[in-house]
Structures are given as C-alpha cells and as structure tokens.
Scaffold this active site. Structure first.
Site, PDB file in Angstrom:
ATOM      1  N   HIS A  69     -11.740  -6.692 -40.396  1.00 11.97           N
ATOM      2  CA  HIS A  69     -12.477  -5.422 -40.472  1.00 11.97           C
ATOM      3  C   HIS A  69     -13.857  -5.629 -39.869  1.00 11.97           C
ATOM      4  O   HIS A  69     -14.597  -6.538 -40.279  1.00 11.97           O
ATOM      5  CB  HIS A  69     -12.574  -4.934 -41.927  1.00 11.97           C
ATOM      6  CG  HIS A  69     -11.265  -4.427 -42.444  1.00 11.97           C
ATOM      7  ND1 HIS A  69     -10.846  -4.631 -43.741  1.00 11.97           N
ATOM      8  CD2 HIS A  69     -10.264  -3.738 -41.825  1.00 11.97           C
ATOM      9  CE1 HIS A  69      -9.662  -4.071 -43.910  1.00 11.97           C
ATOM     10  NE2 HIS A  69      -9.281  -3.526 -42.758  1.00 11.97           N
ATOM     11  N   GLU A  72     -17.282  -6.288 -41.719  1.00 14.55           N
ATOM     12  CA  GLU A  72     -17.330  -7.302 -42.779  1.00 14.55           C
ATOM     13  C   GLU A  72     -17.849  -8.623 -42.214  1.00 14.55           C
ATOM     14  O   GLU A  72     -17.185  -9.654 -42.239  1.00 14.55           O
ATOM     15  CB  GLU A  72     -15.958  -7.407 -43.435  1.00 14.55           C
ATOM     16  CG  GLU A  72     -15.580  -6.081 -44.096  1.00 14.55           C
ATOM     17  CD  GLU A  72     -14.145  -5.975 -44.591  1.00 14.55           C
ATOM     18  OE1 GLU A  72     -13.710  -4.857 -44.892  1.00 14.55           O
ATOM     19  OE2 GLU A  72     -13.453  -7.023 -44.693  1.00 14.55           O
ATOM     20  N   HIS A 200     -12.156 -11.064 -46.427  1.00 12.98           N
ATOM     21  CA  HIS A 200     -12.752  -9.725 -46.326  1.00 12.98           C
ATOM     22  C   HIS A 200     -14.061  -9.684 -47.106  1.00 12.98           C
ATOM     23  O   HIS A 200     -14.452 -10.646 -47.774  1.00 12.98           O
ATOM     24  CB  HIS A 200     -11.804  -8.694 -46.952  1.00 12.98           C
ATOM     25  CG  HIS A 200     -10.549  -8.403 -46.179  1.00 12.98           C
ATOM     26  ND1 HIS A 200     -10.293  -7.192 -45.593  1.00 12.98           N
ATOM     27  CD2 HIS A 200      -9.467  -9.175 -45.905  1.00 12.98           C
ATOM     28  CE1 HIS A 200      -9.116  -7.214 -44.997  1.00 12.98           C
ATOM     29  NE2 HIS A 200      -8.584  -8.388 -45.165  1.00 12.98           N
ATOM     30  N   GLU A 274     -12.176 -11.094 -51.193  1.00 13.35           N
ATOM     31  CA  GLU A 274     -13.203 -10.088 -50.944  1.00 13.35           C
ATOM     32  C   GLU A 274     -14.532 -10.742 -51.335  1.00 13.35           C
ATOM     33  O   GLU A 274     -14.745 -11.033 -52.515  1.00 13.35           O
ATOM     34  CB  GLU A 274     -12.945  -8.844 -51.816  1.00 13.35           C
ATOM     35  CG  GLU A 274     -11.774  -8.002 -51.383  1.00 13.35           C
ATOM     36  CD  GLU A 274     -12.125  -7.082 -50.221  1.00 13.35           C
ATOM     37  OE1 GLU A 274     -13.315  -6.897 -49.936  1.00 13.35           O
ATOM     38  OE2 GLU A 274     -11.198  -6.545 -49.597  1.00 13.35           O
TER      39      GLU A 274
HETATM   40  C1  LIG Z   1      -6.896  -6.449 -48.898  1.00 11.77           C
HETATM   41  C2  LIG Z   1      -6.893  -5.047 -49.477  1.00 11.77           C
HETATM   42  C3  LIG Z   1      -6.149  -4.996 -50.786  1.00 11.77           C
HETATM   43  C4  LIG Z   1      -8.318  -4.590 -49.702  1.00 11.77           C
HETATM   44  C5  LIG Z   1      -9.116  -4.341 -48.431  1.00 11.77           C
HETATM   45  N1  LIG Z   1     -10.416  -3.858 -48.824  1.00 11.77           N
HETATM   46  S1  LIG Z   1     -11.567  -3.767 -47.696  1.00 11.77           S
HETATM   47  N2  LIG Z   1     -11.998  -5.223 -47.266  1.00 11.77           N
HETATM   48  O1  LIG Z   1     -11.026  -3.105 -46.548  1.00 11.77           O
HETATM   49  O2  LIG Z   1     -12.719  -3.128 -48.264  1.00 11.77           O
HETATM   50  C6  LIG Z   1      -8.383  -3.293 -47.566  1.00 11.77           C
HETATM   51  O3  LIG Z   1      -8.463  -2.112 -47.931  1.00 11.77           O
HETATM   52  O4  LIG Z   1      -7.770  -3.694 -46.553  1.00 11.77           O
HETATM   53 ZN   LIG Z   2     -11.641  -5.663 -45.308  1.00 11.25          ZN
END
Ligand SMILES: CC(C)C[C@H](NS(N)(=O)=O)C(=O)O
Ligand SMILES: [Zn+2]
Length: 316
Positions: A69, A72, A200, A274
């Site tokens: 992403h 991030e 992430h 995360e």
């Molecule tokens: C890995 C998933 C469950 C969470 C992630 N959250 S993020 N990093 O996009 O905010 C996403 O929505 O892809």
């Molecule tokens: Zn993400």
C-alpha cells in the site's frame, strides 16, 4: 545506517541506492533480484540474503514483502532496517549468523513501486494518502490475489473504491509478478518458502489467515493444528512488538488478500504485521523506534521456517 538526527523516509531512488550499497558491501550474502515490472514499467526489486547467496541451497526460505500500500511508508523502512541488521551483524551476532547460514531470505521493501513514488512526490511534507497501484483503474493489490477473489464482501468491484479488487485475479502486474515469483519457488513439487510476511501500517496488529471468513478452521483449507500453529506463533511475536495478535478477519473481512493466497494455495505459514506510528506518516524521528520493535519478531518468524509446527510441539 541512519544517523538518528538525519532520519528521513527513503524515496524509491534512495531505497534502490541502499540495496545497491548492501549488495556491494556484502556480496557473499546479499544479492539483488527483480520479480518483474510495475504497470508504469519499473522493476520490482528485492534482496536475497543467505550464505552462498548465488547458490539455491536446500534451506527453508523466508519471504518478507512491504509497501504493498503506497502510503504505508514506514513499512519500507522496516524492510530496510531488517536487511541492514541481517547483513551488518552477520558473523558477529550468533543468532543472525545462524539464521543467514540456514535460511534463504527474500525481502522486497517496496512492492507497490509506482504507488509509493506517486505518494511521496506530493507537494506536502506528508503524502497524497495514496493506497492502490497506478493502473488507470487503480487496484488495491491486497484484494487482487487469486484466492477466494471477490468471494465475500471483503473488497469492492468499483474502480473508484479504495479496495477495488481489479478486473480479475492478478489483473495488476504487481500482484501477478509477486505471485509468479512465489509460485516459481515450488521446486520438485515442494514450495521452498515456509514463512511469509506482508508488512503494512497502521494498526499495531499481528494477523494470520483467513481474512475471507470468520471461521477459525476450514476443512481442507486450514486444519485445527494449522490454525493453532499460526495462532501460537502470532501470539509469540506479538509479545515482542506488543501489537494485538488476531485472525485477519477479526479486524474485518478481506478477500483476495496476500496471506489468504500464500496459505490457501501455497501452504506457506503467513502473517501480516500492521505497524504503529499513529498515522501513515509518523515523524521521521519515529522511524528508529517503530522499526526496532520488530527486530525479534522478524527473527522469530524466520526461526520457525524449518518447522512451524514446532510451535505446537508437532512434527511436520
Ligand atoms: C491485511 C488486512 C486485513 C488489513 C489491511 N489494512 S490496511 N494496511 O490496508 O490499512 C488491508 O485492508 O489490506
Ligand atoms: Zn496496508
């Protein structure tokens, strides 16, 4: 290495220069690789780290990716810090030396190259809050994997949505490239990669499959032992970074996500971190603290790569 006072986020160009510095300084244990091109034609670059790095040895493989992403950006820093740690401490820190000698690490600091560049080339100190790739119908790469794609309300079919799943599984060149690379690590019918991590931000979580369902186990997809091993390892690493450990769907339902594909199709024990920082753009002075909490977690995951079931006292 980052001097504390001079910390700043690495641009893509600075990231590539850092990888070049590492492989030049440690040619016996570090080698660059590319998994293919982004939509805008840029190489998606990683480093392989292992003893005898030019040889494919019969050692368990560990795959860490970051910055799927665009916004991030602390996750790229995390990957660079870990690459620096593995190479700089090889030969001096016994734990690191043993791991580099007995594993093959594949680390991709920026998977979403086009998006990261777009997010960082904004005219403000922060970024554009960009998430997806840079296809005309921009795709959320973490909804574009080919496992239960679009099955369960965990993504959107609308190109304007932040969680647009793409026109078909692996319709994004970046998803296709990383999935092809991982598929290529099936040697003699066996997937050599044993541990996968997708880094992430920003929620301070340790996540494991599945995201597409709230069910803890799924016959033929995730057994009780496989769930227990994932959960036990997840909880162990969370003790060190102090993130909250939970099944991915406990956060929310996602379909076509990385972990579901790497576990569901490749049988690779898979995690998402995360990271912390309070926003997608923590102050650069926070980079050291936010990345150091994952020193042990990233080592522990790799230490399980020879036998993840060891976590529940079971043989493979
Ligand atoms: C890995 C998933 C469950 C969470 C992630 N959250 S993020 N990093 O996009 O905010 C996403 O929505 O892809
Ligand atoms: Zn993400």
């Amino acid at each position: 290495r980052f001097a504390a006072s001079a910390q700043s986020y690495h641009t893509h160009a600075e990231t590539m220069a850092e990888l070049d510095r590492v492989v030049a300084a440690y040619p016996k244990i570090a080698k660059k690789f590319s998994i293919g091109k982004t939509y805008e034609g840029r190489d998606i670059v990683g480093v392989k780290i292992s003893d005898n790095v030019a040889t494919d040895e019969d050692e368990p493989e560990v795959f860490y990716q970051a910055n799927i992403h665009a916004r991030e950006r602390i996750t790229n820093e995390q990957a660079l810090v870990f690459i620096d740690t593995l190479t700089k401490e090889y030969g001096t820190t016994e734990r690191i030396t043993k791991l580099v000698d007995s594993r093959e690490f594949w680390i991709i600091p920026i998977l979403n190259v086009d998006g990261q560049i777009y997010d960082m080339t904004s005219d403000t100190q922060a970024g554009r809050m960009w998430r997806k790739n840079r296809q005309p119908q921009a795709t959320d790469l973490n909804r574009n994997y080919d496992y239960k794609w679009g099955c369960c309300g965990g993504s959107s079919g609308s190109p304007s949505s932040e969680t647009y799943r793409g026109s078909s599984p692996e319709s994004a060149p970046e998803t296709k490239a990383v999935a092809n690379f991982i598929r290529s690590r099936v040697v003699g019918g066996k997937q050599q990669i044993k541990i996968f991590l997708d880094i992430h931000s920003v929620a301070e979580l340790v996540l494991w499959p599945f995201g597409y369902t709230t069910a803890d186990t799924v016959p033929g997809e995730l057994s009780a032992d496989q769930e227990a091993a994932h959960r036990t390892i997840g909880r162990e690493v969370a003790r060190f970074n102090r993130y909250t450990p939970e099944q991915s769907s406990d956060l929310y339902i996602t379909d076509g996500s990385s972990d579901d594909w790497t576990w569901g199709t490749q049988g690779i024990f898979s995690y998402t971190f995360e990271m912390g920082g309070g926003s997608f753009y923590p102050a650069p002075s926070q980079i050291e603290a936010l990345t150091q909490v994952n020193r042990d977690p990233l080592l522990i995951l790799a230490e399980y790569a020879d036998c993840p079931y060891r976590a529940i006292n079971k043989q493979d």
